[in-house]
Design an enzyme around this catalytic site. Structure first.
Site, PDB file in Angstrom:
ATOM      1  N   ASP A 186      54.454  57.215  27.343  1.00 14.76           N
ATOM      2  CA  ASP A 186      53.873  55.881  27.492  1.00 14.76           C
ATOM      3  C   ASP A 186      54.575  55.033  28.547  1.00 14.76           C
ATOM      4  O   ASP A 186      55.389  54.162  28.234  1.00 14.76           O
ATOM      5  CB  ASP A 186      53.876  55.148  26.131  1.00 14.76           C
ATOM      6  N   GLN A 237      45.511  50.366  23.984  1.00 14.96           N
ATOM      7  CA  GLN A 237      44.548  50.366  25.086  1.00 14.96           C
ATOM      8  C   GLN A 237      43.782  51.687  25.134  1.00 14.96           C
ATOM      9  O   GLN A 237      44.213  52.680  24.559  1.00 14.96           O
ATOM     10  CB  GLN A 237      45.271  50.099  26.413  1.00 14.96           C
ATOM     11  N   GLU A 292      47.668  48.605  31.317  1.00 11.05           N
ATOM     12  CA  GLU A 292      48.341  49.873  31.616  1.00 11.05           C
ATOM     13  C   GLU A 292      47.803  50.376  32.951  1.00 11.05           C
ATOM     14  O   GLU A 292      46.626  50.169  33.263  1.00 11.05           O
ATOM     15  CB  GLU A 292      48.059  50.890  30.520  1.00 11.05           C
ATOM     16  N   ASP A 331      58.125  47.737  28.050  1.00 11.57           N
ATOM     17  CA  ASP A 331      57.333  48.062  26.861  1.00 11.57           C
ATOM     18  C   ASP A 331      57.841  49.303  26.125  1.00 11.57           C
ATOM     19  O   ASP A 331      57.061  50.058  25.581  1.00 11.57           O
ATOM     20  CB  ASP A 331      55.872  48.268  27.329  1.00 11.57           C
ATOM     21  N   ALA A 344      49.676  66.060  30.743  1.00 10.34           N
ATOM     22  CA  ALA A 344      49.614  67.276  29.921  1.00 10.34           C
ATOM     23  C   ALA A 344      49.903  66.896  28.473  1.00 10.34           C
ATOM     24  O   ALA A 344      50.818  66.121  28.200  1.00 10.34           O
ATOM     25  CB  ALA A 344      50.657  68.273  30.412  1.00 10.34           C
ATOM     26  N   MET A 345      49.100  67.418  27.563  1.00 13.01           N
ATOM     27  CA  MET A 345      49.321  67.118  26.142  1.00 13.01           C
ATOM     28  C   MET A 345      50.504  67.921  25.621  1.00 13.01           C
ATOM     29  O   MET A 345      50.695  69.077  25.980  1.00 13.01           O
ATOM     30  CB  MET A 345      48.090  67.495  25.318  1.00 13.01           C
ATOM     31  N   LEU A 346      51.246  67.298  24.745  1.00 11.91           N
ATOM     32  CA  LEU A 346      52.327  68.004  24.066  1.00 11.91           C
ATOM     33  C   LEU A 346      51.709  68.902  22.999  1.00 11.91           C
ATOM     34  O   LEU A 346      50.554  68.707  22.615  1.00 11.91           O
ATOM     35  CB  LEU A 346      53.261  66.984  23.421  1.00 11.91           C
TER      36      LEU A 346
HETATM   37  N1  LIG Z   1      51.318  63.639  26.693  1.00 13.24           N
HETATM   38  C1  LIG Z   1      51.119  63.393  25.405  1.00 13.24           C
HETATM   39  N2  LIG Z   1      50.830  64.390  24.545  1.00 13.24           N
HETATM   40  C2  LIG Z   1      50.643  64.153  23.240  1.00 13.24           C
HETATM   41  N3  LIG Z   1      50.713  62.940  22.701  1.00 13.24           N
HETATM   42  C3  LIG Z   1      50.985  61.909  23.503  1.00 13.24           C
HETATM   43  C4  LIG Z   1      51.210  62.079  24.895  1.00 13.24           C
HETATM   44  N4  LIG Z   1      51.477  60.864  25.442  1.00 13.24           N
HETATM   45  C5  LIG Z   1      51.414  59.988  24.430  1.00 13.24           C
HETATM   46  N5  LIG Z   1      51.129  60.610  23.274  1.00 13.24           N
HETATM   47  C6  LIG Z   1      50.990  60.016  21.945  1.00 13.24           C
HETATM   48  O1  LIG Z   1      49.996  59.038  21.967  1.00 13.24           O
HETATM   49  C7  LIG Z   1      50.505  57.817  21.484  1.00 13.24           C
HETATM   50  C8  LIG Z   1      49.823  56.693  22.220  1.00 13.24           C
HETATM   51  O2  LIG Z   1      50.020  56.836  23.586  1.00 13.24           O
HETATM   52  P1  LIG Z   1      50.583  55.639  24.434  1.00 13.24           P
HETATM   53  O3  LIG Z   1      51.867  55.184  23.817  1.00 13.24           O
HETATM   54  O4  LIG Z   1      50.602  56.025  25.855  1.00 13.24           O
HETATM   55  O5  LIG Z   1      49.465  54.574  24.162  1.00 13.24           O
HETATM   56  P2  LIG Z   1      49.570  53.031  24.026  1.00 13.24           P
HETATM   57  O6  LIG Z   1      48.189  52.500  23.874  1.00 13.24           O
HETATM   58  O7  LIG Z   1      50.374  52.481  25.113  1.00 13.24           O
HETATM   59  O8  LIG Z   1      50.340  52.865  22.670  1.00 13.24           O
HETATM   60  P3  LIG Z   1      51.066  51.544  22.223  1.00 13.24           P
HETATM   61  O9  LIG Z   1      50.056  50.476  22.339  1.00 13.24           O
HETATM   62  O10 LIG Z   1      51.450  51.872  20.815  1.00 13.24           O
HETATM   63  O11 LIG Z   1      52.203  51.355  23.148  1.00 13.24           O
HETATM   64  C9  LIG Z   1      52.013  57.905  21.735  1.00 13.24           C
HETATM   65  O12 LIG Z   1      52.754  57.158  20.856  1.00 13.24           O
HETATM   66  C10 LIG Z   1      52.289  59.379  21.583  1.00 13.24           C
HETATM   67  O13 LIG Z   1      52.634  59.701  20.261  1.00 13.24           O
HETATM   68 MN   LIG Z   2      52.078  51.417  25.300  1.00 11.46          MN
END
Ligand SMILES: Nc1ncnc2c1ncn2[C@@H]1O[C@H](COP(=O)(O)OP(=O)(O)OP(=O)(O)O)[C@@H](O)[C@H]1O
Ligand SMILES: [Mn+2]
Length: 536
Positions: free
Chosen positions: A427, A218, A255, A407, A339-341
């Site tokens: 996530d 998403q 989401e 999820d 916050a970004m890692l």
């Molecule tokens: N705070 C953060 N800082 C850095 N990277 C992040 C952070 N949060 C998420 N990510 C990275 O971004 C990726 C995608 O984020 P997220 O899982 O929230 O998206 P998603 O669209 O729900 O993904 P999926 O569809 O695969 O579940 C994560 O797998 C993670 O590696």
């Molecule tokens: Mn997700």
């Protein structure tokens, strides 16, 4: 005559009543001072916090209303039969609002002794200045080391601050202090003032950049701030009260920005500290995305809706189409900012497939759904066969059950720490979708393995007590978020679902304990004396 003949007895009655009233007042005053001291004296900040949150106290002790709580003891605590036998309650103070949250975090269960941190227990370290000048030394190549020169951009980009950070931490922006504070055991230290500074920073810094994040299904944006901080943005797609359609599978659900925010607060209240700080923010989609983005795939998707709102949809796998627009009113949109890692180059992460991953299919079942002794296999499989990995996974299942998140297909760890480290709970956007239904299958790891960390269990018990009730703690904690001024981040129905689900978790642990011996993973050594009488 008639008047006079009634005069004396009437005066006696009045006198008697006056004495009685005086005695009653004295008794009341004494009761109030000695027993209800903490309830009677309400913090001055309460009335302001209540007006911000606009709490509907229908189902809860209205902590926001001093008048209604100040003169009677909370009935549930009086009824609590374990009050005198449970040592945990010796730490219980009947306080409400922000003070109650503070009291929770001051409780010994939230301040358990941690192993002393060794040098390699920190995710990142600053190079000593001698290393920076000493070119060619072996330490130069250390991946995890940061050196000051990295921060000095050769070409000054427009709007970005000139980085003048030194190895003196007071010169570091909050996002950098957050990165430098990550350890083997937790993502942040709850008591570190950096946390408050970081959330304030995310909520207020000028936005200089907005681009789509690749990967994932998403739409997500990466926002950049003047001093090189970044945040992961998830937009509001539906109203907070909208329940997920019962006919939608978990993998089709939207989401939710408020789920990301609430998950951070829940994880912190559970004492895990495994979710990067997230705040809510009202952003202007025109000036803070459309006009500044350099991402053409994103800017191409902007349009003005029939009623004049500025909308966009981005490019991604799910819900990136004109039929699912993200619209300002006409410009303002609620979002979550996480916050970004640290960059993956500095701190690589490992992604682990959850053993209890769902099938992500309309028809298929996963192995764990068919095999009642599935956990026996998991327990023998590395890395679940040693250390804390299995109980960490069960902590995550409890978190997910409480918020109804189905999820959790993967989880991540920092590669540097190998298998001895905490699990990142990233996530969480699919949590808090339904309050009217609890999803028992999320608890499968606990139910099938019948194992739980003692510290987690004790904190869960604490959060089921009046005074520290999970819903009250969450309401108070979420009221600190800037978006609480717009509307409560979680509706009362979601808050009471948390209490109901917590009771189910505790019941499941009890059932396990009735059937098995080794349910508790003892991680509270040294603190056992204090909780000797705690039944487990
Ligand atoms: N705070 C953060 N800082 C850095 N990277 C992040 C952070 N949060 C998420 N990510 C990275 O971004 C990726 C995608 O984020 P997220 O899982 O929230 O998206 P998603 O669209 O729900 O993904 P999926 O569809 O695969 O579940 C994560 O797998 C993670 O590696
Ligand atoms: Mn997700």
């Amino acid at each position: 005559m008639v008047k006079r003949s009634f005069g004396l007895p009437t005066r006696n009655i009045y006198l008697g009543l006056a004495c009685l009233s005086l005695t009653l007042h004295l008794v009341l005053a004494f009761f109030c001072l000695s027993v209800l001291q903490t309830v009677c004296v309400l913090p001055s900040s309460l009335s302001s916090s209540s007006s911000v949150t606009g709490i509907n106290a229908q189902h809860h002790q209205p902590f926001s209303s001093p008048a209604s709580t100040s003169h009677k003891p909370p009935t549930s605590s009086v009824k609590d039969e374990t009050h005198t036998v449970d040592p945990i309650l010796t730490h219980l103070k009947e306080v409400r609002g922000p003070d109650a949250l503070e009291a929770l975090f001051n409780h010994p269960l939230y301040n358990l002794p941690q192993p002393e941190l060794q040098e390699d227990d920190w995710l990142l370290k600053l190079k000593e200045s001698k290393d920076v000048t000493d070119k060619g030394s072996e330490e130069e190549s250390e991946e995890e080391a940061l050196d000051d020169s990295q921060w000095q951009s050769a070409s000054q980009e427009e709007g970005y601050d000139r980085a003048t950070w030194t190895s003196d931490t007071t010169t570091h922006p909050p996002w950098l202090r957050f990165h430098l504070g990550i350890t083997r055991w937790e993502l942040y230290n709850r008591k570190d003032p950096t946390l408050v500074q970081l959330t304030h920073y995310l909520a207020t810094q000028q936005i200089l950049g907005a681009v789509q994040k690749t990967g994932g299904t998403q739409l997500k944006l990466i926002m950049s701030f003047p001093n090189y901080g970044q945040a992961l943005l998830k937009p509001m797609r539906q109203s907070r009260d909208a329940e997920t359609d019962v006919n939608l599978f978990y993998f089709s659900d939207f989401e939710r920005h408020n789920a990301e925010i609430a998950a951070f607060h829940l994880d912190r209240i559970l004492g895990f500290n495994r979710i990067p700080p997230v705040v809510g923010r009202l952003i202007n989609v025109t000036t803070e995305i459309r006009e500044i983005t350099t991402d053409h795939r994103l800017s191409r998707t902007f349009f003005t809706s029939p009623v004049g709102n500025v909308c966009f949809y981005g490019q991604c796998e799910y819900y990136c189409s004109t039929e699912h627009p993200l619209c300002g009113r006409p410009h303002e949109l609620e979002v979550s900012l996480a916050a970004m890692l640290p960059d993956l180059e500095l701190a690589p992460r490992r992604s682990w497939r959850s053993p209890w991953r769902r099938a992500y299919s309309r028809t298929k079942l996963a192995q764990w759904e068919k095999d009642p002794v599935y956990c026996d296999t998991v327990k023998q499989t590395p890395p679940y066969n040693q250390g804390t990995r299995l109980v960490d996974l069960i902590d995550m299942a409890v978190l997910d059950y409480l918020m109804g998140n189905m999820d959790r297909h993967h989880y991540e760890t920092f590669e540097k720490f190998g298998n001895e480290t905490f699990l990142l709970h990233l996530d969480n956007g699919r949590g808090f979708g339904r309050h009217s239904r609890d999803e028992p299958s999320i608890l499968a790891p606990l139910q099938q393995c019948c194992r739980i960390r003692r510290s987690t269990l004790l904190r869960l018990r604490l959060l089921s007590r009046s005074g520290f009730r999970l819903s009250d703690m969450m309401r108070t904690s979420l009221a600190q978020d800037p978006l609480a001024a717009v509307a409560p981040l979680l509706s009362e129905l979601h808050l009471s679902a948390l209490d109901r689900r917590l009771a189910t978790v505790l019941q499941m642990v009890q059932t396990c304990q009735n059937q098995h011996d080794d349910v508790i993973y003892h991680d509270t050594e040294g603190y056992d004396k204090e909780y000797d009488q705690q039944p487990d």
